[in-house]
Scaffold this motif. Structure first.
Motif, PDB file in Angstrom:
ATOM      1  N   PRO A  81       4.722  -3.050 -14.563  1.00  0.00           N
ATOM      2  CA  PRO A  81       5.687  -2.705 -15.614  1.00  0.00           C
ATOM      3  C   PRO A  81       6.561  -1.527 -15.178  1.00  0.00           C
ATOM      4  O   PRO A  81       6.117  -0.672 -14.404  1.00  0.00           O
ATOM      5  CB  PRO A  81       4.800  -2.304 -16.796  1.00  0.00           C
ATOM      6  CG  PRO A  81       3.463  -2.885 -16.498  1.00  0.00           C
ATOM      7  CD  PRO A  81       3.348  -2.924 -15.007  1.00  0.00           C
ATOM      8  N   TYR A  82       7.778  -1.490 -15.663  1.00  0.00           N
ATOM      9  CA  TYR A  82       8.652  -0.366 -15.355  1.00  0.00           C
ATOM     10  C   TYR A  82       7.975   0.918 -15.830  1.00  0.00           C
ATOM     11  O   TYR A  82       7.331   0.951 -16.863  1.00  0.00           O
ATOM     12  CB  TYR A  82      10.000  -0.515 -16.041  1.00  0.00           C
ATOM     13  CG  TYR A  82      10.867  -1.636 -15.473  1.00  0.00           C
ATOM     14  CD1 TYR A  82      10.430  -2.470 -14.453  1.00  0.00           C
ATOM     15  CD2 TYR A  82      12.127  -1.848 -15.971  1.00  0.00           C
ATOM     16  CE1 TYR A  82      11.234  -3.474 -13.941  1.00  0.00           C
ATOM     17  CE2 TYR A  82      12.953  -2.856 -15.482  1.00  0.00           C
ATOM     18  CZ  TYR A  82      12.492  -3.661 -14.460  1.00  0.00           C
ATOM     19  OH  TYR A  82      13.290  -4.651 -13.963  1.00  0.00           O
ATOM     20  N   GLY A  83       8.130   1.984 -15.044  1.00  0.00           N
ATOM     21  CA  GLY A  83       7.515   3.264 -15.389  1.00  0.00           C
ATOM     22  C   GLY A  83       7.473   4.173 -14.182  1.00  0.00           C
ATOM     23  O   GLY A  83       8.189   3.975 -13.207  1.00  0.00           O
ATOM     24  N   THR A  84       6.596   5.178 -14.242  1.00  0.00           N
ATOM     25  CA  THR A  84       6.429   6.139 -13.158  1.00  0.00           C
ATOM     26  C   THR A  84       5.023   5.999 -12.604  1.00  0.00           C
ATOM     27  O   THR A  84       4.051   5.942 -13.368  1.00  0.00           O
ATOM     28  CB  THR A  84       6.665   7.575 -13.669  1.00  0.00           C
ATOM     29  OG1 THR A  84       7.986   7.644 -14.207  1.00  0.00           O
ATOM     30  CG2 THR A  84       6.528   8.590 -12.545  1.00  0.00           C
ATOM     31  N   TYR A  85       4.917   5.968 -11.278  1.00  0.00           N
ATOM     32  CA  TYR A  85       3.640   5.710 -10.613  1.00  0.00           C
ATOM     33  C   TYR A  85       3.445   6.643  -9.424  1.00  0.00           C
ATOM     34  O   TYR A  85       4.392   7.231  -8.916  1.00  0.00           O
ATOM     35  CB  TYR A  85       3.595   4.261 -10.097  1.00  0.00           C
ATOM     36  CG  TYR A  85       3.672   3.254 -11.198  1.00  0.00           C
ATOM     37  CD1 TYR A  85       2.522   2.798 -11.835  1.00  0.00           C
ATOM     38  CD2 TYR A  85       4.894   2.755 -11.636  1.00  0.00           C
ATOM     39  CE1 TYR A  85       2.591   1.892 -12.874  1.00  0.00           C
ATOM     40  CE2 TYR A  85       4.973   1.849 -12.669  1.00  0.00           C
ATOM     41  CZ  TYR A  85       3.825   1.421 -13.287  1.00  0.00           C
ATOM     42  OH  TYR A  85       3.896   0.525 -14.314  1.00  0.00           O
ATOM     43  N   SER A  86       2.207   6.716  -8.985  1.00  0.00           N
ATOM     44  CA  SER A  86       1.839   7.375  -7.732  1.00  0.00           C
ATOM     45  C   SER A  86       0.862   6.462  -7.013  1.00  0.00           C
ATOM     46  O   SER A  86       0.079   5.754  -7.649  1.00  0.00           O
ATOM     47  CB  SER A  86       1.181   8.728  -7.983  1.00  0.00           C
ATOM     48  OG  SER A  86       2.104   9.647  -8.486  1.00  0.00           O
ATOM     49  N   ILE A  87       0.920   6.482  -5.675  1.00  0.00           N
ATOM     50  CA  ILE A  87       0.044   5.637  -4.875  1.00  0.00           C
ATOM     51  C   ILE A  87      -0.774   6.508  -3.929  1.00  0.00           C
ATOM     52  O   ILE A  87      -0.263   7.435  -3.323  1.00  0.00           O
ATOM     53  CB  ILE A  87       0.844   4.612  -4.053  1.00  0.00           C
ATOM     54  CG1 ILE A  87       1.541   3.616  -4.975  1.00  0.00           C
ATOM     55  CG2 ILE A  87      -0.053   3.875  -3.056  1.00  0.00           C
ATOM     56  CD1 ILE A  87       2.407   2.601  -4.257  1.00  0.00           C
ATOM     57  N   ALA A  88      -2.053   6.162  -3.829  1.00  0.00           N
ATOM     58  CA  ALA A  88      -2.943   6.741  -2.818  1.00  0.00           C
ATOM     59  C   ALA A  88      -3.429   5.583  -1.948  1.00  0.00           C
ATOM     60  O   ALA A  88      -3.776   4.514  -2.461  1.00  0.00           O
ATOM     61  CB  ALA A  88      -4.129   7.442  -3.470  1.00  0.00           C
ATOM     62  N   VAL A  89      -3.428   5.793  -0.637  1.00  0.00           N
ATOM     63  CA  VAL A  89      -3.811   4.754   0.323  1.00  0.00           C
ATOM     64  C   VAL A  89      -4.819   5.355   1.295  1.00  0.00           C
ATOM     65  O   VAL A  89      -4.696   6.520   1.666  1.00  0.00           O
ATOM     66  CB  VAL A  89      -2.574   4.278   1.128  1.00  0.00           C
ATOM     67  CG1 VAL A  89      -2.960   3.292   2.204  1.00  0.00           C
ATOM     68  CG2 VAL A  89      -1.530   3.690   0.218  1.00  0.00           C
ATOM     69  N   PHE A  90      -5.802   4.561   1.699  1.00  0.00           N
ATOM     70  CA  PHE A  90      -6.647   4.994   2.808  1.00  0.00           C
ATOM     71  C   PHE A  90      -7.130   3.802   3.611  1.00  0.00           C
ATOM     72  O   PHE A  90      -7.168   2.682   3.123  1.00  0.00           O
ATOM     73  CB  PHE A  90      -7.809   5.890   2.345  1.00  0.00           C
ATOM     74  CG  PHE A  90      -8.946   5.186   1.663  1.00  0.00           C
ATOM     75  CD1 PHE A  90     -10.074   4.806   2.377  1.00  0.00           C
ATOM     76  CD2 PHE A  90      -8.905   4.946   0.308  1.00  0.00           C
ATOM     77  CE1 PHE A  90     -11.135   4.174   1.749  1.00  0.00           C
ATOM     78  CE2 PHE A  90      -9.959   4.316  -0.338  1.00  0.00           C
ATOM     79  CZ  PHE A  90     -11.088   3.932   0.393  1.00  0.00           C
ATOM     80  N   VAL A  91      -7.457   4.078   4.870  1.00  0.00           N
ATOM     81  CA  VAL A  91      -7.980   3.059   5.769  1.00  0.00           C
ATOM     82  C   VAL A  91      -9.500   3.156   5.706  1.00  0.00           C
ATOM     83  O   VAL A  91     -10.087   4.146   6.130  1.00  0.00           O
ATOM     84  CB  VAL A  91      -7.469   3.273   7.214  1.00  0.00           C
ATOM     85  CG1 VAL A  91      -8.107   2.258   8.154  1.00  0.00           C
ATOM     86  CG2 VAL A  91      -5.953   3.168   7.254  1.00  0.00           C
ATOM     87  N   ASP A  92     -10.115   2.139   5.138  1.00  0.00           N
ATOM     88  CA  ASP A  92     -11.570   2.100   4.967  1.00  0.00           C
ATOM     89  C   ASP A  92     -12.187   1.438   6.199  1.00  0.00           C
ATOM     90  O   ASP A  92     -12.484   0.250   6.196  1.00  0.00           O
ATOM     91  CB  ASP A  92     -11.898   1.332   3.686  1.00  0.00           C
ATOM     92  CG  ASP A  92     -13.366   1.364   3.324  1.00  0.00           C
ATOM     93  OD1 ASP A  92     -14.121   2.164   3.908  1.00  0.00           O
ATOM     94  OD2 ASP A  92     -13.755   0.580   2.448  1.00  0.00           O
ATOM     95  N   GLY A  93     -12.358   2.233   7.241  1.00  0.00           N
ATOM     96  CA  GLY A  93     -12.830   1.705   8.523  1.00  0.00           C
ATOM     97  C   GLY A  93     -14.206   1.077   8.469  1.00  0.00           C
ATOM     98  O   GLY A  93     -14.492   0.119   9.173  1.00  0.00           O
ATOM     99  N   ASN A  94     -15.081   1.596   7.624  1.00  0.00           N
ATOM    100  CA  ASN A  94     -16.445   1.061   7.542  1.00  0.00           C
ATOM    101  C   ASN A  94     -16.655   0.176   6.312  1.00  0.00           C
ATOM    102  O   ASN A  94     -17.775  -0.209   6.008  1.00  0.00           O
ATOM    103  CB  ASN A  94     -17.469   2.199   7.559  1.00  0.00           C
ATOM    104  CG  ASN A  94     -17.265   3.197   6.440  1.00  0.00           C
ATOM    105  OD1 ASN A  94     -16.414   3.010   5.571  1.00  0.00           O
ATOM    106  ND2 ASN A  94     -18.031   4.267   6.464  1.00  0.00           N
TER     107      ASN A  94
END
Length: 145
Positions: A81-94
């Motif tokens: 939906p339209y709005g304001t967001y933030s994203i967190a990303v990580f590489v889950d190696g295990n």
């Protein structure tokens, strides 16, 4: 006749409202850079408020993708939906579905947020990495470190 006119007007209003609700949905297309391995998964968490930001139990939407064979330039997240967001990303190696840290709490796995410039000695706030979604298509580039 009068009742039919009211019912027709009401049904047209409902149709217009549902059409508007459908149009107020976006697709995010992410380009993830800095990933150095094809081992494990790429975990993406989309947050829609500062109250829930970085709370793993209150994520608005999550995407967990195997890195092997993944095109990191065209990751799509639909029905936003339209709005304001933030994203967190990580590489889950295990592939344990959590960001591993050392005894000081410093991440041992690559991570990134939806902003290029981040604070050095703390996690960012929602506002520091927030971005608006106001159109049907939104493109972002996120670098993991």
């Amino acid at each position: 006749m009068y009742l039919k006119s009211i019912l027709l007007a009401f049904s047209l209003f409902l149709g217009a409202t549902s059409l508007w609700a459908q149009e107020a949905q976006a697709t995010l297309t992410l380009t993830i850079t800095g990933v150095k391995s094809t081992k494990g998964n790429l975990c993406i968490a989309l947050y829609n408020s500062k109250e829930t930001f970085l709370d793993t139990k209150k994520v608005f939407k999550t995407v967990d993708l195997p890195l092997k064979g993944l095109d990191l330039s065209k990751i799509k997240i639909a029905d936003i939906p339209y709005g304001t967001y933030s994203i967190a990303v990580f590489v889950d190696g295990n592939t344990n579905k959590k960001l591993d840290t050392n005894f000081l709490g410093i991440p041992k796995e690559a991570y990134g947020f939806s902003a290029a410039k981040l604070p050095k000695f703390r996690a960012p706030t929602f506002e520091e990495v927030a971005f608006p979604v106001k159109t049907k298509e939104k493109h972002l580039t996120i670098t993991v470190k």
